[in-house]
Design a protein around this motif. Structure first.
Motif, PDB file in Angstrom:
ATOM      1  N   ILE A  49       6.633  -6.093  -6.362  1.00 55.26           N
ATOM      2  CA  ILE A  49       7.362  -5.301  -7.366  1.00 55.26           C
ATOM      3  C   ILE A  49       7.833  -6.207  -8.503  1.00 55.26           C
ATOM      4  CG2 ILE A  49       9.433  -3.916  -7.770  1.00 55.26           C
ATOM      5  CD1 ILE A  49       9.012  -2.821  -4.866  1.00 55.26           C
ATOM      6  N   ALA A  50       8.388  -7.368  -8.163  1.00 56.73           N
ATOM      7  CA  ALA A  50       8.865  -8.303  -9.193  1.00 56.73           C
ATOM      8  C   ALA A  50       7.728  -8.742 -10.106  1.00 56.73           C
ATOM      9  CB  ALA A  50       9.513  -9.518  -8.526  1.00 56.73           C
ATOM     10  N   PRO A  54       9.322   1.282 -13.945  1.00 60.27           N
ATOM     11  CA  PRO A  54      10.784   1.271 -13.867  1.00 60.27           C
ATOM     12  C   PRO A  54      11.401   1.728 -15.188  1.00 60.27           C
ATOM     13  CG  PRO A  54       9.862  -0.912 -13.378  1.00 60.27           C
ATOM     14  CD  PRO A  54       8.744  -0.042 -13.843  1.00 60.27           C
ATOM     15  N   GLY A  55      12.164   2.808 -15.116  1.00 62.50           N
ATOM     16  CA  GLY A  55      12.883   3.292 -16.293  1.00 62.50           C
ATOM     17  C   GLY A  55      14.297   2.754 -16.348  1.00 62.50           C
ATOM     18  N   TRP A  56      14.764   2.234 -15.220  1.00 65.27           N
ATOM     19  CA  TRP A  56      16.110   1.671 -15.097  1.00 65.27           C
ATOM     20  C   TRP A  56      16.119   0.749 -13.893  1.00 65.27           C
ATOM     21  CZ3 TRP A  56      19.270   2.057 -10.816  1.00 65.27           C
ATOM     22  CH2 TRP A  56      20.597   1.657 -10.973  1.00 65.27           C
ATOM     23  N   GLU A 115      12.297  -8.059   5.838  1.00 63.14           N
ATOM     24  CA  GLU A 115      11.155  -7.501   6.557  1.00 63.14           C
ATOM     25  C   GLU A 115       9.956  -7.218   5.649  1.00 63.14           C
ATOM     26  OE1 GLU A 115      12.913  -4.034   8.249  1.00 63.14           O
ATOM     27  OE2 GLU A 115      14.085  -5.187   9.702  1.00 63.14           O
ATOM     28  N   SER A 116      10.171  -7.191   4.344  1.00 62.50           N
ATOM     29  CA  SER A 116       9.107  -6.798   3.405  1.00 62.50           C
ATOM     30  C   SER A 116       9.060  -7.714   2.189  1.00 62.50           C
ATOM     31  CB  SER A 116       9.334  -5.349   2.960  1.00 62.50           C
ATOM     32  OG  SER A 116       9.356  -4.475   4.053  1.00 62.50           O
ATOM     33  N   ARG A 117       9.036  -9.002   2.447  1.00 64.74           N
ATOM     34  CA  ARG A 117       9.029  -9.969   1.335  1.00 64.74           C
ATOM     35  C   ARG A 117       7.817  -9.798   0.424  1.00 64.74           C
ATOM     36  NH1 ARG A 117      13.199 -13.325   1.661  1.00 64.74           N
ATOM     37  NH2 ARG A 117      14.077 -13.788   3.705  1.00 64.74           N
ATOM     38  N   GLU A 118       6.658  -9.505   1.007  1.00 65.09           N
ATOM     39  CA  GLU A 118       5.449  -9.331   0.203  1.00 65.09           C
ATOM     40  C   GLU A 118       5.616  -8.174  -0.780  1.00 65.09           C
ATOM     41  OE1 GLU A 118       0.648  -8.447   0.593  1.00 65.09           O
ATOM     42  OE2 GLU A 118       1.862  -8.526   2.411  1.00 65.09           O
ATOM     43  N   LEU A 119       6.145  -7.059  -0.322  1.00 62.67           N
ATOM     44  CA  LEU A 119       6.359  -5.911  -1.204  1.00 62.67           C
ATOM     45  C   LEU A 119       7.417  -6.224  -2.252  1.00 62.67           C
ATOM     46  CD1 LEU A 119       6.094  -3.042  -2.192  1.00 62.67           C
ATOM     47  CD2 LEU A 119       7.516  -2.299  -0.258  1.00 62.67           C
ATOM     48  N   SER A 120       8.486  -6.866  -1.853  1.00 62.14           N
ATOM     49  CA  SER A 120       9.540  -7.227  -2.804  1.00 62.14           C
ATOM     50  C   SER A 120       8.982  -8.096  -3.927  1.00 62.14           C
ATOM     51  CB  SER A 120      10.666  -7.953  -2.065  1.00 62.14           C
ATOM     52  OG  SER A 120      11.677  -8.306  -2.958  1.00 62.14           O
ATOM     53  N   GLN A 121       8.184  -9.084  -3.574  1.00 70.58           N
ATOM     54  CA  GLN A 121       7.579  -9.968  -4.571  1.00 70.58           C
ATOM     55  C   GLN A 121       6.562  -9.219  -5.433  1.00 70.58           C
ATOM     56  OE1 GLN A 121       8.799 -12.950  -5.115  1.00 70.58           O
ATOM     57  NE2 GLN A 121       7.433 -13.179  -6.860  1.00 70.58           N
ATOM     58  N   GLN A 168       0.825  -1.207   0.000  1.00 75.15           N
ATOM     59  CA  GLN A 168       0.000   0.000   0.000  1.00 75.15           C
ATOM     60  C   GLN A 168       0.868   1.271   0.000  1.00 75.15           C
ATOM     61  OE1 GLN A 168      -2.649   0.393   3.360  1.00 75.15           O
ATOM     62  NE2 GLN A 168      -3.711   2.138   2.477  1.00 75.15           N
ATOM     63  N   GLU A 169       1.906   1.306   0.827  1.00 74.04           N
ATOM     64  CA  GLU A 169       2.803   2.464   0.853  1.00 74.04           C
ATOM     65  C   GLU A 169       3.483   2.657  -0.500  1.00 74.04           C
ATOM     66  OE1 GLU A 169       4.798   3.014   5.177  1.00 74.04           O
ATOM     67  OE2 GLU A 169       5.195   1.077   4.212  1.00 74.04           O
ATOM     68  N   PHE A 170       3.934   1.540  -1.088  1.00 78.00           N
ATOM     69  CA  PHE A 170       4.611   1.619  -2.375  1.00 78.00           C
ATOM     70  C   PHE A 170       3.671   2.103  -3.467  1.00 78.00           C
ATOM     71  CE2 PHE A 170       5.818  -0.075  -6.477  1.00 78.00           C
ATOM     72  CZ  PHE A 170       7.112   0.420  -6.590  1.00 78.00           C
TER      73      PHE A 170
END
Length: 104
Positions: free
Chosen positions: A66-67, A87-89, A58-64, A8-10
């Motif tokens: 994004i992927a 993502p531009g880069w 601490e943020s595996r859900e957010l990391s996944q 949500q923050e992201f």
């Protein structure tokens, strides 16, 4: 530099900020520690840039999230420049350096 912990923050960040840097950082990896130092140095030198990060442990859900959302395989460390919500880069591991970030 601000830590982001949730999807949500992201998503709010992505919707309201037209340009920002983001890093996936591992708290236990020496390569990630080096990349994080380079990332911090870049942001300290460029106060006009917005920089955020997550701690993978601490943020595996957010990391996944994004992927999956952007179709970019998860790596750690991994840095992104988001432009207009996309993502531009991106780069990972030893390619995350202050001099590479300076080019953006």
């Amino acid at each position: 530099m601000k830590k982001i912990d949730t999807v949500q923050e992201f998503e709010q960040l992505s919707e309201t900020n037209p340009r920002f840097f983001f890093m996936k950082h591992s708290l236990t990896c020496p390569v990630s520690s080096n990349a994080f130092t380079e990332y911090q140095a870049f942001l300290n030198k460029h106060e006009e840039e917005d920089g955020y990060y997550l701690a993978v442990q601490e943020s595996r859900e957010l990391s996944q999230h994004i992927a999956e959302k952007y179709g970019i395989r998860h790596e750690s460390p991994q840095a992104f420049l988001f432009i207009e919500g996309k993502p531009g880069w991106n780069a990972s591991h030893w390619k995350i350096t202050e001099s590479e970030l300076d080019k953006l």
